[in-house]
Enzyme design. Structure first.
Site, mmCIF file in Angstrom:
data_model
loop_
_atom_site.group_PDB
_atom_site.id
_atom_site.type_symbol
_atom_site.label_atom_id
_atom_site.label_comp_id
_atom_site.label_asym_id
_atom_site.label_seq_id
_atom_site.Cartn_x
_atom_site.Cartn_y
_atom_site.Cartn_z
ATOM 1 N N ARG A 1 0.802 -1.205 0.000
ATOM 2 C CA ARG A 1 0.000 0.000 0.000
ATOM 3 C C ARG A 1 0.847 1.272 0.000
ATOM 4 N NH1 ARG A 1 -4.318 2.695 3.162
ATOM 5 N NH2 ARG A 1 -5.852 3.091 1.538
ATOM 6 N N ARG B 1 0.841 3.459 -3.247
ATOM 7 C CA ARG B 1 -0.211 4.336 -3.786
ATOM 8 C C ARG B 1 0.259 5.782 -3.767
ATOM 9 N NH1 ARG B 1 -3.850 5.961 1.069
ATOM 10 N NH2 ARG B 1 -2.221 5.578 2.582
ATOM 11 N N CYS C 1 14.775 29.763 26.239
ATOM 12 C CA CYS C 1 14.362 28.359 26.446
ATOM 13 C C CYS C 1 14.095 28.091 27.925
ATOM 14 C CB CYS C 1 15.457 27.429 25.937
ATOM 15 S SG CYS C 1 15.226 25.710 26.411
ATOM 16 N N CYS D 1 17.033 25.516 29.227
ATOM 17 C CA CYS D 1 18.465 25.815 29.191
ATOM 18 C C CYS D 1 18.972 26.219 30.584
ATOM 19 C CB CYS D 1 18.750 26.928 28.176
ATOM 20 S SG CYS D 1 18.996 26.311 26.490
ATOM 21 N N ASN E 1 7.101 18.783 36.552
ATOM 22 C CA ASN E 1 6.414 19.439 35.435
ATOM 23 C C ASN E 1 5.573 20.616 35.933
ATOM 24 O OD1 ASN E 1 4.762 20.001 33.127
ATOM 25 N ND2 ASN E 1 5.163 17.922 32.406
ATOM 26 N N ASP E 2 5.781 21.783 35.318
ATOM 27 C CA ASP E 2 5.054 22.978 35.753
ATOM 28 C C ASP E 2 3.565 22.897 35.407
ATOM 29 O OD1 ASP E 2 7.484 24.033 36.666
ATOM 30 O OD2 ASP E 2 7.930 24.962 34.737
ATOM 31 N N HIS F 1 21.293 23.002 24.039
ATOM 32 C CA HIS F 1 19.954 23.218 23.482
ATOM 33 C C HIS F 1 19.774 22.512 22.137
ATOM 34 C CE1 HIS F 1 16.199 25.465 22.992
ATOM 35 N NE2 HIS F 1 16.560 25.762 21.760
ATOM 36 N N ASN G 1 8.890 12.531 23.737
ATOM 37 C CA ASN G 1 8.254 12.933 22.487
ATOM 38 C C ASN G 1 9.264 13.794 21.751
ATOM 39 O OD1 ASN G 1 5.719 11.806 23.131
ATOM 40 N ND2 ASN G 1 5.166 13.627 24.324
ATOM 41 N N CYS H 1 5.721 17.785 20.516
ATOM 42 C CA CYS H 1 6.778 18.342 21.351
ATOM 43 C C CYS H 1 6.920 19.819 21.001
ATOM 44 C CB CYS H 1 8.076 17.594 21.106
ATOM 45 S SG CYS H 1 9.431 18.237 22.076
ATOM 46 N N SER H 2 6.849 20.676 22.009
ATOM 47 C CA SER H 2 6.856 22.109 21.741
ATOM 48 C C SER H 2 8.177 22.725 22.150
ATOM 49 C CB SER H 2 5.715 22.778 22.508
ATOM 50 O OG SER H 2 5.834 22.490 23.877
ATOM 51 N N HIS I 1 14.656 21.784 23.089
ATOM 52 C CA HIS I 1 15.706 21.352 24.015
ATOM 53 C C HIS I 1 15.535 19.855 24.315
ATOM 54 C CE1 HIS I 1 18.739 22.720 27.098
ATOM 55 N NE2 HIS I 1 18.581 21.437 27.367
ATOM 56 N N HIS J 1 14.839 16.597 25.848
ATOM 57 C CA HIS J 1 14.287 16.250 27.162
ATOM 58 C C HIS J 1 13.273 15.121 27.018
ATOM 59 C CE1 HIS J 1 10.933 18.580 25.577
ATOM 60 N NE2 HIS J 1 10.177 18.133 26.565
ATOM 61 N N GLN K 1 10.106 12.892 29.593
ATOM 62 C CA GLN K 1 9.198 13.079 30.706
ATOM 63 C C GLN K 1 9.085 11.782 31.505
ATOM 64 O OE1 GLN K 1 5.608 15.388 30.069
ATOM 65 N NE2 GLN K 1 6.079 15.577 27.897
ATOM 66 N N HIS L 1 8.877 0.392 29.008
ATOM 67 C CA HIS L 1 7.885 -0.378 29.761
ATOM 68 C C HIS L 1 8.614 -1.230 30.782
ATOM 69 C CE1 HIS L 1 4.355 -0.073 26.668
ATOM 70 N NE2 HIS L 1 4.410 0.953 27.492
ATOM 71 N N PHE M 1 -0.905 8.120 8.706
ATOM 72 C CA PHE M 1 -2.038 8.599 9.493
ATOM 73 C C PHE M 1 -2.768 7.406 10.095
ATOM 74 C CE2 PHE M 1 -1.044 12.140 6.824
ATOM 75 C CZ PHE M 1 -1.329 13.235 7.615
ATOM 76 N N GLU N 1 -8.047 2.738 11.449
ATOM 77 C CA GLU N 1 -7.149 2.463 12.566
ATOM 78 C C GLU N 1 -7.805 2.811 13.909
ATOM 79 O OE1 GLU N 1 -6.435 3.870 9.739
ATOM 80 O OE2 GLU N 1 -4.627 2.962 8.909
HETATM 81 O O1 LIG Z 1 -7.480 5.465 2.170
HETATM 82 P P1 LIG Z 1 -6.885 6.844 2.253
HETATM 83 O O2 LIG Z 1 -7.911 7.909 2.445
HETATM 84 O O3 LIG Z 1 -5.959 7.134 1.103
HETATM 85 O O4 LIG Z 1 -5.949 6.808 3.550
HETATM 86 C C1 LIG Z 1 -6.316 7.288 4.814
HETATM 87 O O5 LIG Z 1 -7.259 6.421 5.457
HETATM 88 C C2 LIG Z 1 -6.811 5.096 5.734
HETATM 89 C C3 LIG Z 1 -7.909 4.368 6.495
HETATM 90 O O6 LIG Z 1 -8.211 5.000 7.723
HETATM 91 C C4 LIG Z 1 -5.484 5.091 6.498
HETATM 92 O O7 LIG Z 1 -4.993 3.783 6.588
HETATM 93 C C5 LIG Z 1 -4.442 5.986 5.823
HETATM 94 O O8 LIG Z 1 -3.281 6.064 6.634
HETATM 95 C C6 LIG Z 1 -5.033 7.382 5.621
HETATM 96 O O9 LIG Z 1 -4.098 8.230 4.979
HETATM 97 O O1 LIG Z 2 3.724 17.507 28.155
HETATM 98 P P1 LIG Z 2 3.862 18.183 26.825
HETATM 99 O O2 LIG Z 2 5.170 17.889 26.150
HETATM 100 O O3 LIG Z 2 3.559 19.667 26.869
HETATM 101 O O4 LIG Z 2 2.704 17.542 25.917
HETATM 102 C C1 LIG Z 2 2.861 16.475 25.013
HETATM 103 O O5 LIG Z 2 3.049 15.232 25.673
HETATM 104 C C2 LIG Z 2 1.958 14.782 26.501
HETATM 105 C C3 LIG Z 2 2.287 13.411 27.036
HETATM 106 O O6 LIG Z 2 2.475 12.456 26.006
HETATM 107 C C4 LIG Z 2 0.632 14.779 25.748
HETATM 108 O O7 LIG Z 2 -0.428 14.528 26.637
HETATM 109 C C5 LIG Z 2 0.383 16.116 25.032
HETATM 110 O O8 LIG Z 2 -0.785 16.025 24.230
HETATM 111 C C6 LIG Z 2 1.596 16.456 24.157
HETATM 112 O O9 LIG Z 2 1.402 17.694 23.510
#
Ligand SMILES: O=P(O)(O)O[C@H]1O[C@H](CO)[C@@H](O)[C@H](O)[C@H]1O
Ligand SMILES: O=P(O)(O)O[C@H]1O[C@H](CO)[C@@H](O)[C@H](O)[C@H]1O
Lengths: 346, 346
Positions: A26, A29, A50, A53, A75-76, A113, A153, A160-161, A164, A166, A168, A281, A312, A317
């Protein structure tokens, strides 16, 4: 077994009891959908704006120390806090809520950083492993903490925003869904066979070789047979270790080497700063021995076709089963064939 | 029970047996992360380059008919195909693969390239419901099809690469993970109580009211007690219906009204073409009565703060449990308070 290389099939994840749909061709495509922004090219070693930093003020008014390797703080904007409401359950069991308490911490991997695990030396990553060990032991020994989840992340596309480097640590009273499922399934296997499931698994994969990417003295990096994300990997020890508290000094260095190796390969795959969520884990921190449990890391990277086109996990999914567009064996082959020198250093 | 409005807790999803972590005030933290592109403003009624518009050639060389309401064809790049390899199982049960066969179809909702469910009339949406009924019956009656999953990915952020309004139908031999879990849990409830779980649930929610967004003769739109996504909703019938094949004519119109109502509210929430994945969960198509099963739709929309800032289900969510940043009750209140006239028509 070869028909699986070319035809749709589903594979079973023995750690969760769930299936993944594999549709080998697939990825061929055409793609006319969303294209991600390229990550910013690495910037300055110290950013005065930052939050992470050295020497800077954080939003809550605290000043970061002049740390040399790693730095941990609470975490703040924590998703979990030490106090929790009491439980609620309606008469039918249709509305059940439980208070959830916990502690969320942030761990800076480096004062630099502009670093990532893929650009740090094994020695530098070993300091991070040391900090993870320390955090797991510290949080895991608190009476109200039954689970310590350590993760990273990486990249804006993974929410991740903060560039730097890091990770969690979210620790909580209850086990979250994924480790609870893994506990149940590892325990059932252990009761039936008297051996740890993932120890049997890693030995089998080492024999077969086709999904193995890297091996050192104590760890193996591989694409699991049941991988969901296009280039998903696991990092597994070669002996049964339940958690960071059981690591020898040699194992800390070996884990750092394994993380460095896969992080460099990931960056090299599409010659970009490769985004992912990764985490460890580990056994529940309830003080029990948990001989069924085997420590491991999961890397869940979203990219599928290039530095800007991700997979996606949407309609089918979310509502059905995860679906992948290339086989785990093809993904492993591609990762294995990559150089282990970072593309920016060549 | 009020402490749950302000304090971290977890809620149980009786349909899947999994938990969601609710952190009520987390949406208040500052956001410096990824910002999504705004969806393109609605374009032309017919696009000569669109694969789904009337009269156009598709990539496989077939020409679309001059359809008036809906149009169904087999996916040109199907994830499932009618033939499947035979099963494989290693001696330890650690490597299990099964051939998976199926049929994937695409359903155009309207000949108009610039439409969305939120901009179509209830009458126009009823044609779509009619097509879903027909597809469910047609695919579900094939001997090799045990599951028919009907869904829509809307918006580029949900992996949709095709602005023409359309949904998909992936039908397969096996039940996918999510409906398999829902089958097990509904069956267990039915065996214990002699009633359908979701019928009890919808009656309870109608009595409480605080999570209900819209109600008509036959359907209810609500934010489930265990919602994961910030503005996740479910659409539930008021009597026990197992699948589209059991719909009366009146129920088809009522479902169209319910879908129109929530789609308009979603667009109004951030005054944007609101992205989501949505789909219908229905009884297995194995010919059994499935009195435990209740038909329903899930809407999973990613936006959290604005038209361009979504919720990232990443580190903790992928490796632990889903986590949400506002309570389901707050989300329901916000959706309920919105006008039901589309913002572009005001
Ligand atoms: O079939 P599409 O629209 O090209 O693809 C989209 O939907 C599918 C089914 O949810 C997903 O597997 C693909 O990752 C997504 O890009
Ligand atoms: O804690 P952060 O980095 O601001 O936030 C990020 O990680 C978290 C934990 O996976 C998620 O819940 C948030 O949606 C994501 O934006």
């Amino acid at each position: 077994m070869n028909a699986f290389a070319d035809h749709p099939h589903r594979r079973f994840n023995p750690l969760t009891g769930e299936w993944v749909l594999v549709s080998p061709h697939r990825a061929k495509r055409p793609w006319q959908g969303q294209v991600e922004k390229l990550p910013p090219v690495a910037g300055v070693a110290h950013d005065p704006k930052c939050n992470l930093c050295t020497g800077n003020l954080r939003m809550n008014g605290e000043r970061n120390p002049d740390y040399k390797h790693t730095f941990v703080f609470t975490n703040d904007f924590a998703a979990l806090t030490p106090d929790a409401p009491s439980d609620y359950r309606d008469d039918d069991g249709l509305m059940i809520a439980e208070g959830e308490s916990g502690i969320c911490r942030v761990l800076c991997f480096s004062p630099r950083h502009d670093q990532t695990l893929s650009r740090m030396s094994v020695e530098e990553i070993t300091y991070v492993v040391d900090a993870w060990v320390e955090q797991f032991i510290d949080l895991g020994s608190k009476p109200d903490i039954g689970s310590v989840l350590i993760f990273e992340n990486r990249g804006e596309v993974m929410g991740c925003s903060q560039p730097h480097p890091h990770g969690q640590i979210w620790s909580s009273r209850h086990m979250p869904n994924e480790t609870a499922k893994e506990t149940d399934r590892q325990l059932a296997y252990f009761k039936e066979k008297g051996r740890a499931m993932l120890l049997d698994y890693v030995e089998k994969e080492l024999k077969l070789g086709e999904r193995v990417i890297h091996e050192n003295d104590h760890f193996v990096v591989l694409v699991p047979y049941w991988a969901i994300w296009p280039f998903e990997t696991m990092v597994l020890p070669k002996r049964r270790i339940g958690g960071f508290d059981e690591f020898t000094a040699g194992e800390r260095v070996s884990l750092a080497d394994a993380l460095s190796n896969i992080a460099i390969r990931y960056d090299n795959l599409f010659e970009t700063s490769f985004p992912y969520s990764m985490g460890f884990h580990q056994k529940p921190t309830d003080g029990e021995p948990h001989e069924e449990w085997m420590f491991h890391a999961h890397f869940y990277p979203p990219l599928l076709r290039s530095a800007t086109v991700k997979k996606f996990m949407v309609g089918f999914e979310m509502l059905g089963s995860p679906q992948r567009d290339l086989t785990p064996e093809t993904a492993a082959q591609r990762l294995r064939d990559l150089p282990t020198v970072h593309y920016l250093d060549r």
